[in-house]
Design an enzyme around this catalytic site. Structure first.
Site, PDB file in Angstrom:
ATOM      1  N   GLY A   4      -7.116  -3.780   1.276  1.00 45.16           N
ATOM      2  CA  GLY A   4      -8.361  -3.684   2.038  1.00 45.16           C
ATOM      3  C   GLY A   4      -8.088  -3.808   3.528  1.00 45.16           C
ATOM      4  O   GLY A   4      -6.947  -3.993   3.951  1.00 45.16           O
ATOM      5  N   ARG A  48       0.247   0.502  12.487  1.00 43.90           N
ATOM      6  CA  ARG A  48       1.546   1.167  12.673  1.00 43.90           C
ATOM      7  C   ARG A  48       1.467   2.625  12.255  1.00 43.90           C
ATOM      8  O   ARG A  48       2.086   3.482  12.864  1.00 43.90           O
ATOM      9  CB  ARG A  48       2.627   0.428  11.863  1.00 43.90           C
ATOM     10  CG  ARG A  48       2.840  -0.996  12.343  1.00 43.90           C
ATOM     11  CD  ARG A  48       3.514  -1.847  11.312  1.00 43.90           C
ATOM     12  NE  ARG A  48       2.687  -1.985  10.106  1.00 43.90           N
ATOM     13  CZ  ARG A  48       2.939  -2.809   9.117  1.00 43.90           C
ATOM     14  NH1 ARG A  48       4.003  -3.588   9.170  1.00 43.90           N
ATOM     15  NH2 ARG A  48       2.154  -2.874   8.062  1.00 43.90           N
ATOM     16  N   ASN A  49       0.700   2.902  11.180  1.00 44.31           N
ATOM     17  CA  ASN A  49       0.571   4.302  10.753  1.00 44.31           C
ATOM     18  C   ASN A  49      -0.104   5.133  11.844  1.00 44.31           C
ATOM     19  O   ASN A  49       0.328   6.236  12.157  1.00 44.31           O
ATOM     20  CB  ASN A  49      -0.224   4.380   9.437  1.00 44.31           C
ATOM     21  CG  ASN A  49       0.611   3.923   8.255  1.00 44.31           C
ATOM     22  OD1 ASN A  49       1.441   4.664   7.742  1.00 44.31           O
ATOM     23  ND2 ASN A  49       0.427   2.676   7.841  1.00 44.31           N
ATOM     24  N   LYS A  60      -5.183   6.095   2.632  1.00 44.74           N
ATOM     25  CA  LYS A  60      -5.717   5.941   3.995  1.00 44.74           C
ATOM     26  C   LYS A  60      -4.600   5.920   5.031  1.00 44.74           C
ATOM     27  O   LYS A  60      -4.797   6.275   6.185  1.00 44.74           O
ATOM     28  CB  LYS A  60      -6.631   4.716   4.103  1.00 44.74           C
ATOM     29  CG  LYS A  60      -5.961   3.350   3.893  1.00 44.74           C
ATOM     30  CD  LYS A  60      -5.341   2.743   5.122  1.00 44.74           C
ATOM     31  CE  LYS A  60      -4.501   1.531   4.805  1.00 44.74           C
ATOM     32  NZ  LYS A  60      -3.795   0.969   5.961  1.00 44.74           N
ATOM     33  N   LYS A  82       0.857  -1.196   0.000  1.00 49.88           N
ATOM     34  CA  LYS A  82       0.000   0.000   0.000  1.00 49.88           C
ATOM     35  C   LYS A  82       0.884   1.234   0.000  1.00 49.88           C
ATOM     36  O   LYS A  82       1.593   1.477   0.975  1.00 49.88           O
ATOM     37  CB  LYS A  82      -0.884   0.008   1.245  1.00 49.88           C
ATOM     38  CG  LYS A  82      -1.837  -1.182   1.308  1.00 49.88           C
ATOM     39  CD  LYS A  82      -2.650  -1.199   2.577  1.00 49.88           C
ATOM     40  CE  LYS A  82      -3.585  -2.403   2.595  1.00 49.88           C
ATOM     41  NZ  LYS A  82      -4.318  -2.546   3.847  1.00 49.88           N
TER      42      LYS A  82
HETATM   43  N1  LIG Z   1       1.010  -5.740   8.327  1.00 48.69           N
HETATM   44  C1  LIG Z   1      -0.244  -5.611   7.923  1.00 48.69           C
HETATM   45  O1  LIG Z   1      -1.184  -5.747   8.725  1.00 48.69           O
HETATM   46  C2  LIG Z   1      -0.555  -5.326   6.487  1.00 48.69           C
HETATM   47  C3  LIG Z   1       0.418  -4.867   5.615  1.00 48.69           C
HETATM   48  N2  LIG Z   1       0.092  -4.561   4.328  1.00 48.69           N
HETATM   49  C4  LIG Z   1       1.094  -4.035   3.421  1.00 48.69           C
HETATM   50  O2  LIG Z   1       2.074  -5.037   3.164  1.00 48.69           O
HETATM   51  C5  LIG Z   1       3.305  -4.405   2.801  1.00 48.69           C
HETATM   52  C6  LIG Z   1       4.421  -5.076   3.598  1.00 48.69           C
HETATM   53  O3  LIG Z   1       4.155  -4.756   4.954  1.00 48.69           O
HETATM   54  P1  LIG Z   1       4.453  -5.729   6.163  1.00 48.69           P
HETATM   55  O4  LIG Z   1       4.539  -7.135   5.732  1.00 48.69           O
HETATM   56  O5  LIG Z   1       3.490  -5.402   7.210  1.00 48.69           O
HETATM   57  O6  LIG Z   1       5.896  -5.174   6.557  1.00 48.69           O
HETATM   58  P2  LIG Z   1       7.022  -5.905   7.401  1.00 48.69           P
HETATM   59  O7  LIG Z   1       7.970  -4.844   7.813  1.00 48.69           O
HETATM   60  O8  LIG Z   1       6.419  -6.758   8.444  1.00 48.69           O
HETATM   61  O9  LIG Z   1       7.708  -6.873   6.344  1.00 48.69           O
HETATM   62  C7  LIG Z   1       8.343  -6.423   5.190  1.00 48.69           C
HETATM   63  C8  LIG Z   1       9.216  -7.555   4.676  1.00 48.69           C
HETATM   64  O10 LIG Z   1       9.807  -7.156   3.449  1.00 48.69           O
HETATM   65  C9  LIG Z   1      11.183  -7.492   3.466  1.00 48.69           C
HETATM   66  N3  LIG Z   1      11.898  -6.597   2.584  1.00 48.69           N
HETATM   67  C10 LIG Z   1      12.109  -5.269   2.738  1.00 48.69           C
HETATM   68  N4  LIG Z   1      12.806  -4.792   1.702  1.00 48.69           N
HETATM   69  C11 LIG Z   1      13.048  -5.843   0.881  1.00 48.69           C
HETATM   70  C12 LIG Z   1      13.735  -5.989  -0.356  1.00 48.69           C
HETATM   71  N5  LIG Z   1      14.316  -4.955  -0.949  1.00 48.69           N
HETATM   72  N6  LIG Z   1      13.807  -7.222  -0.902  1.00 48.69           N
HETATM   73  C13 LIG Z   1      13.224  -8.264  -0.311  1.00 48.69           C
HETATM   74  N7  LIG Z   1      12.563  -8.194   0.858  1.00 48.69           N
HETATM   75  C14 LIG Z   1      12.476  -6.991   1.439  1.00 48.69           C
HETATM   76  C15 LIG Z   1      11.596  -7.355   4.924  1.00 48.69           C
HETATM   77  O11 LIG Z   1      12.754  -8.122   5.185  1.00 48.69           O
HETATM   78  C16 LIG Z   1      10.358  -7.889   5.644  1.00 48.69           C
HETATM   79  O12 LIG Z   1      10.420  -9.287   5.789  1.00 48.69           O
HETATM   80  C17 LIG Z   1       3.140  -2.919   3.124  1.00 48.69           C
HETATM   81  O13 LIG Z   1       2.944  -2.195   1.953  1.00 48.69           O
HETATM   82  C18 LIG Z   1       1.891  -2.873   3.983  1.00 48.69           C
HETATM   83  O14 LIG Z   1       1.169  -1.660   3.851  1.00 48.69           O
HETATM   84  C19 LIG Z   1      -1.156  -4.746   3.861  1.00 48.69           C
HETATM   85  C20 LIG Z   1      -2.163  -5.210   4.675  1.00 48.69           C
HETATM   86  C21 LIG Z   1      -1.920  -5.543   6.039  1.00 48.69           C
HETATM   87  O1  LIG Z   2      -3.027  -1.788   6.071  1.00 43.94           O
HETATM   88  C1  LIG Z   2      -3.238  -2.222   7.161  1.00 43.94           C
HETATM   89  C2  LIG Z   2      -4.562  -2.696   7.595  1.00 43.94           C
HETATM   90  O2  LIG Z   2      -5.442  -2.815   6.520  1.00 43.94           O
HETATM   91  C3  LIG Z   2      -2.145  -2.252   8.158  1.00 43.94           C
HETATM   92  O3  LIG Z   2      -2.015  -0.985   8.675  1.00 43.94           O
HETATM   93  P1  LIG Z   2      -0.608  -0.442   9.175  1.00 43.94           P
HETATM   94  O4  LIG Z   2       0.359  -0.566   8.028  1.00 43.94           O
HETATM   95  O5  LIG Z   2      -0.866   0.971   9.588  1.00 43.94           O
HETATM   96  O6  LIG Z   2      -0.190  -1.299  10.346  1.00 43.94           O
END
Ligand SMILES: NC(=O)C1=CN([C@@H]2O[C@H](COP(=O)(O)OP(=O)(O)OC[C@H]3O[C@@H](n4cnc5c(N)ncnc54)[C@H](O)[C@@H]3O)[C@@H](O)[C@H]2O)C=CC1
Ligand SMILES: O=C(CO)COP(=O)(O)O
Length: 312
Positions: free
Chosen positions: A122, A241-242, A177, A94
């Protein structure tokens, strides 16, 4: 459809857990060892998840879900273009890329000769998905046939995917968002109260619509899961987190810099585009200035409260 997930952070890990309860899936991640996900304490990957530290192992996959931070997507997809090209790519991030101003689908579409990329977005906290709690998401793809195939391949009894062809609306809802969630956190952190947060969310939603519609999104997409739904979740939960980042900003308390806070870079990207294209985005512009430190908290609040009175 063989499925691979790239990125073993919170979201990639949670998707692997959810899908792995129903069908085989491959999970690749940097530094992934064993069957635990560092960002999801207490969760173990199901047996049907093949864990690999070798990116080449995803070669047989038909569909690849990219669950990386937004600002890493451009370099990652360019570096691994040969492996990714021809697969059904699903962006699970996102945000807006700061360097190019593009969203995740637009970035992936730059892999020439590829299929139409999709976005999965979502209201869904990784922790909720990993625990098997009911969640509904939007799967947007301009190719309706591929979108329907992905919808069925990625849905489970508790992870319900709604389909859309409006990729711009879906990806911008998820990106914008996060900016409003930072602002909502600031409001709560600074002690301005729940009424002020409701006002901020409502005006933030108006701003999200203004920006997204100017870029070709459909209004009903913004009113759906990927826009309004995710706005409500992220602006009102301590799991975000945001929101927590904004709360720390508003209360002038420290925040763990290792956390992925997508709204920071996205606010800067959106503020730049808004200034260039003449789109009125006062909340996003203020969040960008606040995180850059070019405006104080007091001045930011004052500036939003003293805007000219206008029609809703
Ligand atoms: N955590 C949540 O609840 C949700 C997250 N998202 C979206 O998912 C995306 C990822 O977020 P999260 O998984 O939460 O973050 P996170 O920080 O938990 O994980 C990110 C992962 O990507 C890896 N990474 C970072 N740079 C990299 C690179 N250059 N090459 C390979 N791996 C790399 C990191 O090592 C880490 O394992 C974001 O855009 C977030 O907005 C969407 C919905 C829910
Ligand atoms: O996108 C998310 C929930 O839909 C996760 O939100 P945060 O990245 O702010 O933790």
């Amino acid at each position: 459809m063989k499925i691979a997930i790239l990125g073993a952070g919170a979201f990639g890990g949670a998707l692997a857990v959810a899908l792995g309860r129903e069908r085989p899936v491959t999970l690749w991640g940097r530094g992934l060892e064993g069957r635990q996900i560092a960002r999801l304490p207490g969760i173990t990957l199901p047996e049907a998840v093949s864990v690999t530290p070798d990116l080449a192992a995803i070669a047989p996959a038909d569909a690849v879900l990219l669950a990386l931070p937004m600002q890493a997507l451009s370099a990652f997809s360019a570096d691994h273009a040969t492996l990714l090209r021809g697969k059904a790519l699903v962006a699970c991030c996102k945000g807006v890329d700061l360097r190019t101003g593009l969203g995740p689908v637009e970035l992936l579409a730059q892999l020439e000769g590829g299929r139409a990329p999709a976005v999965l977005t979502g209201p869904s906290f990784a922790a909720d998905i990993a625990r098997g709690l009911p969640t509904a998401l939007t799967l947007a793809c301009t190719d309706e046939t591929l979108g329907a195939q992905l919808q069925h391949a990625l849905s489970t009894p508790v992870l319900r995917l709604y389909r859309s062809t409006d990729v711009i609306g879906a990806e911008l809802g998820g990106a914008l968002k996060n900016i409003v969630a930072i602002a909502a956190g600031v409001v709560i952190g600074a002690g301005l109260g729940d009424s002020a947060r409701a006002a901020l969310m409502t005006r933030g939603y108006a701003e999200m619509q203004r920006f997204a519609l100017a870029r070709g999104a459909r209004p009903e997409t913004l009113a759906g899961l990927s826009g309004f739904g995710d706005l409500v979740l992220t602006c009102t939960s301590q799991l975000s987190r945001n929101f927590r980042f904004g709360q720390a900003l508003g209360a002038a308390t420290p925040f763990d810099a290792s956390q992925t806070v997508e709204g920071v870079a996205t606010a800067k990207a959106v503020a730049q585009i808004a200034a260039k294209d003449g789109i009125d985005m006062p909340i996003s512009t203020m969040v960008a200035a606040l995180v850059d430190g070019t405006v104080t908290l007091g001045a930011a609040i004052q500036s939003l409260l003293t805007r000219p009175l206008k029609q809703e």
